[in-house]
Design an enzyme around this catalytic site. Sequence first.
Site, PDB file in Angstrom:
ATOM      1  N   CYS A  81       0.803  -1.236   0.000  1.00  0.00           N
ATOM      2  CA  CYS A  81       0.000   0.000   0.000  1.00  0.00           C
ATOM      3  C   CYS A  81       0.832   1.281   0.000  1.00  0.00           C
ATOM      4  O   CYS A  81       0.275   2.369   0.038  1.00  0.00           O
ATOM      5  CB  CYS A  81      -0.951   0.006   1.192  1.00  0.00           C
ATOM      6  SG  CYS A  81      -0.127   0.214   2.796  1.00  0.00           S
ATOM      7  N   CYS A 129      -2.605  -1.675   5.604  1.00  0.00           N
ATOM      8  CA  CYS A 129      -3.225  -2.755   4.825  1.00  0.00           C
ATOM      9  C   CYS A 129      -3.202  -4.111   5.527  1.00  0.00           C
ATOM     10  O   CYS A 129      -3.788  -5.069   5.023  1.00  0.00           O
ATOM     11  CB  CYS A 129      -2.583  -2.863   3.446  1.00  0.00           C
ATOM     12  SG  CYS A 129      -0.893  -3.514   3.441  1.00  0.00           S
ATOM     13  N   CYS A 149      12.849  -7.451  12.274  1.00  0.00           N
ATOM     14  CA  CYS A 149      13.423  -8.316  11.247  1.00  0.00           C
ATOM     15  C   CYS A 149      12.377  -8.444  10.139  1.00  0.00           C
ATOM     16  O   CYS A 149      11.406  -9.188  10.273  1.00  0.00           O
ATOM     17  CB  CYS A 149      13.764  -9.661  11.877  1.00  0.00           C
ATOM     18  SG  CYS A 149      14.701 -10.746  10.819  1.00  0.00           S
TER      19      CYS A 149
END
Length: 160
Positions: A81, A129, A149
């Site tokens: 997004c 999103c 990570c």
Amino acid sequence: MRITRRELIGGAGAVVAAGIVVAQGPAEAAEHFPVTLSDAEWRKRLSPAAYRVLRQEATERPFTSPLLNEHRAGTFACAGCARPLFSSRTKFESGTGWPSFWAPIKGAVGTHRDVTLGMVRTEVHCARCGGHLGHVFDDGPKPTGLRYCMNGVAMKFVQA
């Protein structure tokens, strides 16, 4: 009592199926996100690798992302997004094989408890999103002590 091969395989299949249900989209089930698309729209928008990570919570192989060696000034944004997620100023070399950051941009990500793979971790997803980005661990550098990570395929780099 003897277990036939068919019963063993069927039971293993049920365990795997149950794991898939648990592993798929817990962030999406628990929250409403401003950007929501159908599965077909996500598949059309994303590369197959990005779709697997962002929408199915897969993990890319370590040391394969071009973003691992991205050191220019800029922002790492969601590949789904385009929401800015991490500043290059918070990126560090973790040695793990995935792009790592010690802090996200404020309000850019959400987290939830992930109990897949027989361990407890904290999953990180895009706050806009709901796309899966990776996990956060408490073995990072100062000032936060955190290591976000992230899967590089889940992000795009925008140079400053």
